[in-house]
Design an enzyme around this catalytic site. Structure first.
Site, PDB file in Angstrom:
ATOM      1  N   ALA A  14       0.645  -1.239   0.329  1.00  0.00           N
ATOM      2  CA  ALA A  14      -0.210   0.446  -0.546  1.00  0.00           C
ATOM      3  C   ALA A  14       1.422   0.726  -0.328  1.00  0.00           C
ATOM      4  CB  ALA A  14      -0.674  -0.102   1.224  1.00  0.00           C
ATOM      5  N   SER A  33      10.003   3.381   6.551  1.00  0.00           N
ATOM      6  CA  SER A  33       9.914   2.029   6.966  1.00  0.00           C
ATOM      7  C   SER A  33      10.527   1.608   8.332  1.00  0.00           C
ATOM      8  CB  SER A  33      10.069   1.091   5.770  1.00  0.00           C
ATOM      9  OG  SER A  33       9.940  -0.319   6.384  1.00  0.00           O
ATOM     10  N   HIS A  41       5.862  -7.059   5.891  1.00  0.00           N
ATOM     11  CA  HIS A  41       4.594  -8.132   6.147  1.00  0.00           C
ATOM     12  C   HIS A  41       4.114  -8.169   4.318  1.00  0.00           C
ATOM     13  CE1 HIS A  41       3.180 -11.495   6.634  1.00  0.00           C
ATOM     14  NE2 HIS A  41       1.416 -11.393   6.822  1.00  0.00           N
ATOM     15  N   ALA A  45       2.900 -12.787   1.830  1.00  0.00           N
ATOM     16  CA  ALA A  45       2.001 -13.114   0.825  1.00  0.00           C
ATOM     17  C   ALA A  45       2.100 -14.504  -0.010  1.00  0.00           C
ATOM     18  CB  ALA A  45       1.394 -11.776   0.282  1.00  0.00           C
ATOM     19  N   GLY A  47      -0.266 -16.093  -2.063  1.00  0.00           N
ATOM     20  CA  GLY A  47      -1.618 -17.316  -2.458  1.00  0.00           C
ATOM     21  C   GLY A  47      -1.808 -16.025  -3.933  1.00  0.00           C
ATOM     22  N   PHE A 114      -9.763 -18.941  -5.213  1.00  0.00           N
ATOM     23  CA  PHE A 114      -9.546 -18.964  -4.174  1.00  0.00           C
ATOM     24  C   PHE A 114     -11.454 -18.697  -3.749  1.00  0.00           C
ATOM     25  CE2 PHE A 114      -5.956 -16.904  -1.308  1.00  0.00           C
ATOM     26  CZ  PHE A 114      -5.222 -17.499  -2.475  1.00  0.00           C
ATOM     27  N   GLN A 227      -9.918 -12.304  11.139  1.00  0.00           N
ATOM     28  CA  GLN A 227      -9.799 -13.026  10.998  1.00  0.00           C
ATOM     29  C   GLN A 227      -9.101 -14.075  11.259  1.00  0.00           C
ATOM     30  OE1 GLN A 227      -8.593 -13.562   5.923  1.00  0.00           O
ATOM     31  NE2 GLN A 227     -10.546 -13.701   6.268  1.00  0.00           N
ATOM     32  N   HIS A 229      -7.129 -17.873   9.607  1.00  0.00           N
ATOM     33  CA  HIS A 229      -7.008 -18.278   8.129  1.00  0.00           C
ATOM     34  C   HIS A 229      -7.688 -20.121   8.808  1.00  0.00           C
ATOM     35  CE1 HIS A 229      -5.206 -19.661   4.528  1.00  0.00           C
ATOM     36  NE2 HIS A 229      -5.238 -18.878   4.251  1.00  0.00           N
ATOM     37  N   LEU A 239       1.682 -19.487   7.879  1.00  0.00           N
ATOM     38  CA  LEU A 239       0.642 -19.826   6.984  1.00  0.00           C
ATOM     39  C   LEU A 239       0.515 -21.317   5.762  1.00  0.00           C
ATOM     40  CD1 LEU A 239      -2.150 -18.207   6.095  1.00  0.00           C
ATOM     41  CD2 LEU A 239      -0.668 -17.373   4.137  1.00  0.00           C
ATOM     42  N   ARG A 273     -13.362 -18.264   4.756  1.00  0.00           N
ATOM     43  CA  ARG A 273     -12.676 -18.266   5.857  1.00  0.00           C
ATOM     44  C   ARG A 273     -13.321 -18.551   6.905  1.00  0.00           C
ATOM     45  NH1 ARG A 273      -6.895 -14.845   3.812  1.00  0.00           N
ATOM     46  NH2 ARG A 273      -6.799 -16.412   1.921  1.00  0.00           N
ATOM     47  N   HIS A 337      -5.409 -14.142  11.424  1.00  0.00           N
ATOM     48  CA  HIS A 337      -4.348 -13.800   9.983  1.00  0.00           C
ATOM     49  C   HIS A 337      -4.294 -12.574   9.586  1.00  0.00           C
ATOM     50  CE1 HIS A 337      -2.973 -14.539   6.091  1.00  0.00           C
ATOM     51  NE2 HIS A 337      -4.057 -13.932   5.782  1.00  0.00           N
ATOM     52  N   GLU A 361      -3.905  -1.966   4.594  1.00  0.00           N
ATOM     53  CA  GLU A 361      -4.730  -3.372   6.145  1.00  0.00           C
ATOM     54  C   GLU A 361      -4.287  -2.395   7.125  1.00  0.00           C
ATOM     55  OE1 GLU A 361      -2.810  -7.306   6.193  1.00  0.00           O
ATOM     56  OE2 GLU A 361      -4.069  -7.781   8.733  1.00  0.00           O
ATOM     57  N   ARG A 372     -13.042 -10.895   5.765  1.00  0.00           N
ATOM     58  CA  ARG A 372     -12.289 -10.713   3.668  1.00  0.00           C
ATOM     59  C   ARG A 372     -12.116 -11.992   3.169  1.00  0.00           C
ATOM     60  NH1 ARG A 372      -6.542 -11.129   2.247  1.00  0.00           N
ATOM     61  NH2 ARG A 372      -5.851 -11.810   3.669  1.00  0.00           N
ATOM     62  N   LEU A 373     -12.282 -12.114   1.629  1.00  0.00           N
ATOM     63  CA  LEU A 373     -11.683 -13.208   0.908  1.00  0.00           C
ATOM     64  C   LEU A 373     -10.904 -13.081   0.927  1.00  0.00           C
ATOM     65  CD1 LEU A 373     -14.688 -12.814  -1.931  1.00  0.00           C
ATOM     66  CD2 LEU A 373     -14.285 -14.530  -0.048  1.00  0.00           C
TER      67      LEU A 373
HETATM   68  C1  LIG Z   1       1.810 -14.974   5.514  1.00  0.00           C
HETATM   69  C2  LIG Z   1       0.778 -14.403   4.767  1.00  0.00           C
HETATM   70  C3  LIG Z   1       0.463 -14.285   3.716  1.00  0.00           C
HETATM   71  C4  LIG Z   1      -0.817 -13.066   2.985  1.00  0.00           C
HETATM   72  N1  LIG Z   1      -1.747 -14.043   1.630  1.00  0.00           N
HETATM   73  C5  LIG Z   1      -1.843 -12.803   1.359  1.00  0.00           C
HETATM   74  C6  LIG Z   1      -1.926 -13.302  -0.469  1.00  0.00           C
HETATM   75  O1  LIG Z   1      -2.333 -14.170  -0.863  1.00  0.00           O
HETATM   76  N2  LIG Z   1      -3.158 -12.535  -0.583  1.00  0.00           N
HETATM   77  C7  LIG Z   1      -3.936 -10.914  -0.119  1.00  0.00           C
HETATM   78  O2  LIG Z   1      -4.736 -10.550  -0.991  1.00  0.00           O
HETATM   79  N3  LIG Z   1      -3.184 -11.097   0.907  1.00  0.00           N
HETATM   80  C8  LIG Z   1      -2.242 -12.027   1.230  1.00  0.00           C
HETATM   81  N4  LIG Z   1      -2.429 -11.648   2.467  1.00  0.00           N
HETATM   82  C9  LIG Z   1      -2.812 -10.370   3.609  1.00  0.00           C
HETATM   83  C10 LIG Z   1      -1.808  -8.856   2.386  1.00  0.00           C
HETATM   84  O3  LIG Z   1      -0.944  -9.764   2.620  1.00  0.00           O
HETATM   85  C11 LIG Z   1      -2.029  -7.841   3.945  1.00  0.00           C
HETATM   86  O4  LIG Z   1      -3.148  -7.974   4.279  1.00  0.00           O
HETATM   87  C12 LIG Z   1      -1.019  -6.943   2.904  1.00  0.00           C
HETATM   88  O5  LIG Z   1       0.022  -6.821   1.894  1.00  0.00           O
HETATM   89  C13 LIG Z   1      -0.587  -5.620   4.541  1.00  0.00           C
HETATM   90  O6  LIG Z   1       0.580  -4.904   2.843  1.00  0.00           O
HETATM   91  P1  LIG Z   1       0.268  -3.159   4.140  1.00  0.00           P
HETATM   92  O7  LIG Z   1       0.864  -2.552   2.241  1.00  0.00           O
HETATM   93  O8  LIG Z   1      -1.385  -2.980   3.974  1.00  0.00           O
HETATM   94  O9  LIG Z   1       1.440  -3.244   5.312  1.00  0.00           O
HETATM   95  P2  LIG Z   1       2.397  -4.268   5.315  1.00  0.00           P
HETATM   96  O10 LIG Z   1       3.066  -5.087   4.466  1.00  0.00           O
HETATM   97  O11 LIG Z   1       2.468  -5.209   6.389  1.00  0.00           O
HETATM   98  O12 LIG Z   1       3.613  -3.139   5.498  1.00  0.00           O
HETATM   99  C14 LIG Z   1       3.304  -2.432   6.612  1.00  0.00           C
HETATM  100  C15 LIG Z   1       4.911  -1.110   6.528  1.00  0.00           C
HETATM  101  O13 LIG Z   1       4.230   0.328   7.245  1.00  0.00           O
HETATM  102  C16 LIG Z   1       5.380  -0.278   8.237  1.00  0.00           C
HETATM  103  N5  LIG Z   1       6.011  -0.067   9.466  1.00  0.00           N
HETATM  104  C17 LIG Z   1       4.379   0.239  10.146  1.00  0.00           C
HETATM  105  N6  LIG Z   1       5.117   0.636  11.712  1.00  0.00           N
HETATM  106  C18 LIG Z   1       5.689   1.451  11.283  1.00  0.00           C
HETATM  107  C19 LIG Z   1       6.023   2.454  12.386  1.00  0.00           C
HETATM  108  N7  LIG Z   1       6.031   2.788  13.773  1.00  0.00           N
HETATM  109  N8  LIG Z   1       7.150   3.296  11.804  1.00  0.00           N
HETATM  110  C20 LIG Z   1       7.871   2.829  10.340  1.00  0.00           C
HETATM  111  N9  LIG Z   1       7.070   2.685   9.669  1.00  0.00           N
HETATM  112  C21 LIG Z   1       6.324   1.543   9.902  1.00  0.00           C
HETATM  113  C22 LIG Z   1       6.562  -1.126   8.258  1.00  0.00           C
HETATM  114  O14 LIG Z   1       8.128  -1.228   8.422  1.00  0.00           O
HETATM  115  C23 LIG Z   1       6.141  -1.502   6.889  1.00  0.00           C
HETATM  116  O15 LIG Z   1       6.800  -0.906   5.012  1.00  0.00           O
HETATM  117  C24 LIG Z   1      -1.011 -12.535   3.285  1.00  0.00           C
HETATM  118  C25 LIG Z   1      -0.843 -12.252   4.995  1.00  0.00           C
HETATM  119  C26 LIG Z   1       0.002 -12.869   5.272  1.00  0.00           C
HETATM  120  C27 LIG Z   1       0.550 -12.626   6.684  1.00  0.00           C
END
Ligand SMILES: Cc1cc2nc3c(=O)[nH]c(=O)nc-3n(C[C@H](O)[C@H](O)[C@H](O)COP(=O)(O)OP(=O)(O)OC[C@H]3O[C@@H](n4cnc5c(N)ncnc54)[C@H](O)[C@@H]3O)c2cc1C
Length: 559
Positions: A14, A33, A41, A45, A47, A114, A227, A229, A239, A273, A337, A361, A372-373
């Site tokens: 995001a 970050s 995280h 991901a 799937g 899925f 959620q 999983h 996972l 789920r 999850h 997220e 969530r799907l």
């Molecule tokens: C194991 C796993 C598998 C998944 N598989 C799927 C999938 O196949 N398909 C799907 O659609 N979804 C999947 N999901 C869900 C999906 O991956 C996440 O919801 C999504 O990637 C979140 O992205 P994001 O950019 O919101 O946050 P993130 O990728 O979690 O990034 C958060 C960022 O915020 C930064 N941050 C946080 N707090 C601070 C702070 N205090 N100061 C500075 N930086 C900070 C971190 O350093 C990081 O860069 C999965 C999740 C998991 C855990």
């Protein structure tokens, strides 16, 4: 002076998508970050990412309907429609940036099935889709003008006259605090998985942005919707992607029965789920499990498919369980999850507090509602990250930076952190409080909930908040003080935990992931509404907002 038009907090999918959009709009953009960006995280991901492509005979309306039904009618249908309409465009633009999605035998972008969806519309890169996309976006970021603050931890949002004007952040390498000014701040800090123990989420997923926004007065929405999983490894919570079931793996009980036949006769293992996790929990409770688990059987998929399309879980089986999943089934159980709720935003990422945006997220648009799907989250991050970046850049053009007393603000934050560092040992530990919190949340706010259990969890959280105010940090140095980071994260997690428990106690029905044994039915008459929680000096305050219904009237959900 560190200063930007748009500052993105978080460099997962995001955050990177938002920063790229803002810089393309001509905004002076920064991204920050707490970990090296590609360790976010999103990297985990496995799937895939959903999109309904017309040339496959699919339609965005079908994707939207599946999402609405999956959400147990709590998702806002206007936001869901928008997300599903632009999904194809976002997917193709990722491909054009360089993401090498799997292809089918005819050479077209490949799909897999899925959960909760009547069509296979999940696009994927083996079982490391997140990693593939994140690395490609990072390449784009490196090539851009964006300033990247890597391994910096945001400790507070800077508020002036009700508006957010930047952040205070600690450079982890030196322990120094800086103020980074910004006309708009986009929070893309990810979920809060580690508020629960165990969780599929990385140890860094601690709800920081959710709590920072909450402290700044932004309401959180749908926080009760957590959620679980259906396929996580017992104990570690690691996972096993839904992609395994998408490729055809079965769930079996101790008698070798595909028990989903009794719970979801048409969708079976690919029901939504929440439904599959509840079914497993019932099987285990009725004595049909094996040591608290059920089995995920991939054997009939064949070695070649497993090694090509599920290579990561093949390795997980070998490395963590010592089993060859081409020969043996995998013991799995439901595990925490994903957080459907979060910072309440509109479809442009705007919150109710000027200057604060959120996407990914940590945000709640709400496109996931009660459940969530699978593969809709990666889509959510790129669609709403993109829109938030565009909107924040546009708004920044017409905004002048507020004058700030940088020395004073940095000085106050330094003092706050110095107080934490100066605490004497008192026998308590950050790790202990964190584990007690996670265990209580998992015990009482998991797959099934009731009034007494949730109340007990809330009491525990409130006691832990007290203990937190005096807990010492063992490392007294400034350089790479990860003890200090863990302490700050814990404070933020406790706020998230409290917001979840308070919201869950409020919802007196069962809907989506919120299943109450004391209120087992969905009750649209009273509870077809979002629950909002706002931080006040007197504690969390509850309010409501309506669910947007466009074309799908709520019906009973069957799979
Ligand atoms: C194991 C796993 C598998 C998944 N598989 C799927 C999938 O196949 N398909 C799907 O659609 N979804 C999947 N999901 C869900 C999906 O991956 C996440 O919801 C999504 O990637 C979140 O992205 P994001 O950019 O919101 O946050 P993130 O990728 O979690 O990034 C958060 C960022 O915020 C930064 N941050 C946080 N707090 C601070 C702070 N205090 N100061 C500075 N930086 C900070 C971190 O350093 C990081 O860069 C999965 C999740 C998991 C855990």
């Amino acid at each position: 002076m560190l200063e930007h038009d748009v500052l993105v907090v978080g460099a997962g999918l995001a955050g990177m998508r938002a920063a790229l959009a803002a810089t393309e709009m001509g905004a002076n953009t920064g991204i920050i970050s707490k970990v090296y960006p590609v360790r976010s995280h999103s990297n985990a991901a496995q799937g895939g990412i959903n999109a309904a492509l017309v040339d496959r005979g699919d339609a965005w309306e079908e994707h939207a309907y599946d999402t609405v039904k999956g959400s147990d009618y709590l998702g806002d249908q206007d936001s869901i429609e928008l997300m599903c309409q632009v999904a194809g465009e976002e997917l193709i633009s990722l491909e054009h940036m360089g993401v090498i999605f799997n292809r089918d035998d005819e050479g077209r972008l490949g799909t897999r099935a899925f959960g909760g969806q009547r069509r296979a519309r999940t696009f994927f890169v083996a079982d490391f889709t997140g990693q593939a996309i994140l690395h490609v976006l990072y390449e784009q970021l490196l090539k851009s003008e964006i300033t990247s603050y890597e391994e910096w931890f945001v400790t507070s949002l800077v508020m002036q006259e009700g508006k957010c004007c930047g952040v205070l952040a600690m450079e982890i390498r030196t322990g120094r605090v800086y103020l980074i000014k910004a006309k708009t701040v986009i929070l893309c800090t990810g979920g809060l998985g580690r508020v629960f123990e165990p969780s599929t989420n990385a140890l860094i997923v601690t709800g920081d942005g959710i709590a920072l926004a909450y402290r700044a007065g932004v309401p959180l929405m749908d926080m009760e919707m957590v959620q679980y999983h259906p396929t996580t490894l017992k104990g570690s919570g690691v996972l096993i992607t839904e992609g395994a079931r998408g490729e055809g793996a079965y769930l079996l009980n101790k008698d070798g029965e595909r028990f989903m036949e009794r719970y979801a006769p048409s969708m079976m293992e690919l029901a939504s789920r929440d439904v599959v996790s509840r079914s497993e929990t019932i099987e285990i409770a009725e004595g049909n499990g094996i040591n608290g688990s059920v089995l995920l059987d991939c054997r009939h998929l064949g070695e070649q498919l497993i090694k090509e399309k599920l290579s990561q879980i093949y390795d997980i089986g070998l490395d963590l369980l010592g089993i060859d999943i081409t020969q043996e089934p995998i013991p799995v159980q439901p595990g925490m999850h994903y957080q459907m709720g979060g910072i309440k935003t509109d479809v442009d990422g705007l919150t109710s507090v000027p200057g604060i945006y959120a996407a990914g997220e940590c945000a709640c648009v709400s496109v996931h509602g009660g459940n969530r799907l699978g593969a809709n989250s990666l889509l959510d991050t790129v669609v709403f990250g993109h829109r938030a970046g565009n909107h924040a850049a546009e708004v920044s053009k017409g905004t002048t930076q507020e004058p700030l007393d940088v020395e004073e603000l940095v000085g106050q934050e330094e003092k706050r952190l110095a107080e934490i560092l100066s605490r004497d040992a008192n026998g308590d530990r950050v790790a202990r409080i964190r584990l007690d919190m996670g265990t209580a949340m998992n015990a009482h706010l998991g797959v099934y909930r009731d009034q007494n259990g949730m109340k007990e969890a809330l009491d525990t959280i409130q006691q832990l908040k007290e203990r937190y105010t005096t807990v010492p940090v063992e490392d007294k140095g400034r350089t790479f003080n990860t003890d200090m980071v863990f302490d700050l994260e814990l404070g933020l997690m406790l706020d998230c935990a409290e917001a979840i428990a308070v919201s869950a106690l409020e919802r007196k029905e069962s809907r989506g992931a919120h299943s109450r044994t004391d209120f087992p039915e969905r009750n649209d008459a009273d509870w077809l509404k979002h629950i909002l929680v706002t931080s006040t000096p007197e504690g969390p305050k509850i309010s409501y907002s309506p669910v947007v219904i466009t074309q799908w009237t709520p019906e009973e959900r069957k799979y």
